[in-house]
Each structure stands twice: as structure tokens, then as C-alpha cells.
Enzyme design. Structure first.
Site, PDB file in Angstrom:
ATOM      1  N   ARG A 196       6.991  15.427   5.559  1.00  0.00           N
ATOM      2  CA  ARG A 196       6.784  14.010   5.859  1.00  0.00           C
ATOM      3  C   ARG A 196       7.583  13.623   7.096  1.00  0.00           C
ATOM      4  NH1 ARG A 196       7.750  10.076   1.060  1.00  0.00           N
ATOM      5  NH2 ARG A 196       6.665   8.656   2.485  1.00  0.00           N
ATOM      6  N   CYS A 223      14.527   6.311   4.217  1.00  0.00           N
ATOM      7  CA  CYS A 223      13.555   7.201   3.561  1.00  0.00           C
ATOM      8  C   CYS A 223      12.185   6.562   3.746  1.00  0.00           C
ATOM      9  CB  CYS A 223      13.925   7.408   2.087  1.00  0.00           C
ATOM     10  SG  CYS A 223      14.021   5.862   1.138  1.00  0.00           S
TER      11      CYS A 223
END
Length: 280
Positions: free
Chosen positions: A178, A236
């Protein structure tokens, strides 16, 4: 470990009057599963706080997928859960400490430092034969007064203005694919904030699910070349799984750590923000 407590520690203090135990179990994509698990079995006396209903604000145009709750509303919710300024709070989940760390961070942000995360979570508690219950505690509301620690939080504008200046070290807590932009199962845009380094939050735990100690955490961060006088910004996807890295940094002795609470999902909600892919 000053922020992590083992099962035996909590078992020995289970019925002490100033202990408030909070069940934070929650699965992304299955928002009702955490409460269902709590109602089936939980640590005796625990109250339940839901990541999205209690520990986040409703989703808006900006702020990410789990926006910070209005602080007065959050303080009132803590009081309704029986948390006072004198309480010792122990948070647990079954998601590697991510949801419990969110509560840990929020309480610290509101000035409550006497808060801990249960090592290895609910499964570890149950697997060694500690008591569980399906009975829901009658909660006596408490008075919780917030003392906001503004130095723990950073907003998007300040992150954007710092890019390329070297003022902060940015830490992306998501899995490497990611971060590199190779896969994005949740958010609309793949990649990371330019200049960020990658340190997957779950690597703060050992194979058995327990948290690494201060020395082991220090080795993780030293591997990225971090120094304890660095000013760090941790993010995040939505500000939840960044908090275990914030906790681990504190365990390792880092003191200049800020959370970008909106994180990647907030960053990409602004059309002009730059996006990087690949390794830095």
C-alpha cells in the site's frame, strides 16, 4: 514496558475500584462484529467502545475515514463509560492492539496518562484460562475533564507545508504494497505522502502476538535510521493503525512524536496534494 501490561497484571487487579477495562474489538468492513463479540464474551467488568460510533466522528469531506471526534463529545463519552481523571484504564482488542492503541492515544491526547494496552489482547486472556463473562456492567458515569495535549497532533496543512524541508520525518504505518502504491484495497488513490518512510505497524509485535520490548522496538526504528531527537509524524490509512507505532516509539524512548490523525485518507481528499509511489 510502561504502556503495555501483561495478562497477569490485569488479572491481579481485575476488581480494583479505580480500574476501567475497555473492550475495543472492531473489524474494518464488519462494523457490528466487535460489539457482537463483546456481548458473547468479554473480560469481566469491561465496557465496550466502538471505533466508529464512539472513538471517531462521522465521515465528512475531509478528516479521513476515522475523523477525530469533537473533543467535548469525546470527553463526555469517556465519562459515560465510567472513565474519570483518576481511573486506571486498560484497553484491549483482538486486532493486534490497533484499536486499543487508538483509545490509548485518544486518552493521552485528552491529558489522561494512566492508560495501558493489554498485551496480546482478548484471545491471550481467554487462552490461558482467565475468566470471561457475557454480563454487561452497570456503568456509573464519571466526570472526565480534558486537558488537550496539542503537541501530539498535526494537521494536514502543516504536513503539506513541511514537505521537502526536512522538518519532520514522516512514517507511513501501512503494509509495504500500500505504501508503494502497488495495492490499495480501501482508499481511492494509491501511494504515500512524498518523503515518507515505511514501517508496518504490525511488526511491533512478535510472532506470538505479544508486543516487542523497548530494546526490540528501538532496533526497528534504528533500522530506519531514526534518532531520538528527530521530530516524527506518524500516519496510516485513517489514523488508527498509526497509533501502535506511536505507542512503540514512546516505548523506545522517542519523545517528539505527532500523529497525523486524518492520515492518507484525509491527505488524498485534497486535490492538490502530491502523491508518491515506489520506494523512497
Amino acid at each position: 514496558m510502561k504502556n503495555i501490561v501483561p495478562v497477569k497484571w490485569l488479572l491481579a487487579r481485575l476488581y480494583e475500584p479505580d480500574i476501567v477495562i475497555v473492550d475495543c474489538r472492531f473489524q474494518l468492513g464488519k462494523p457490528e462484529s466487535g460489539r457482537a463479540a463483546y456481548e458473547e464474551a468479554h473480560i469481566p467488568g469491561a465496557v465496550y467502545l466502538d471505533l466508529e460510533k464512539d472513538l471517531s466522528a462521522p465521515i465528512g469531506e475531509h478528516g479521513g475515514r476515522h475523523p477525530l471526534q469533537d473533543l467535548a463529545t469525546l470527553a463526555a463519552r469517556f465519562g459515560q463509560a465510567g472513565i474519570s481523571n483518576e481511573s486506571r484504564v486498560v484497553a484491549y482488542d483482538d486486532q493486534g492492539g490497533a484499536m486499543a492503541s487508538r483509545l490509548w492515544w485518544l486518552l493521552r491526547y485528552l491529558g489522561h496518562t494512566n492508560v495501558f494496552v493489554l498485551d496480546a489482547g482478548f484471545s491471550a486472556w481467554r487462552d490461558v484460562g482467565c475468566p470471561v463473562s457475557s454480563e454487561q456492567k452497570v456503568i456509573i458515569p464519571a466526570r472526565f475533564l480534558a486537558s488537550v495535549q496539542h503537541n501530539m497532533l498535526i494537521e494536514m496543512d502543516e504536513v503539506r507545508e513541511s514537505l521537502g524541508t526536512g522538518r519532520f520525518v514522516l512514517l507511513d504505518s501501512r503494509e509495504a504494497p500500500r505504501y508503494r502504491g502497488e495495492a490499495e484495497p480501501i482508499d481511492k488513490v494509491a501511494g504515500h505522502i512524498p518523503g515518507a518512510r515505511n514501517l508496518f505497524w504490525a511488526e511491533g509485535r512478535r510472532a506470538d502476538g505479544t508486543w516487542k520490548d523497548a530494546n526490540e522496538q528501538g532496533e526497528r526504528f534504528a533500522g530506519l535510521g531514526l534518532k531520538q531527537d528527530d521530530e516524527l509524524v506518524v500516519y496510516c490509512g485513517s489514523g488508527v493503525t498509526a497509533t501502535p507505532n506511536v505507542l512503540a516509539l514512546e516505548e523506545a524512548g522517542f519523545t517528539r512524536v505527532k500523529l497525523y490523525a486524518g492520515s492518507w485518507s484525509d491527505w488524498i481528499s485534497y486535490a492538490g496534494n502530491a502523491v508518491a509511489t515506489g520506494e523512497e
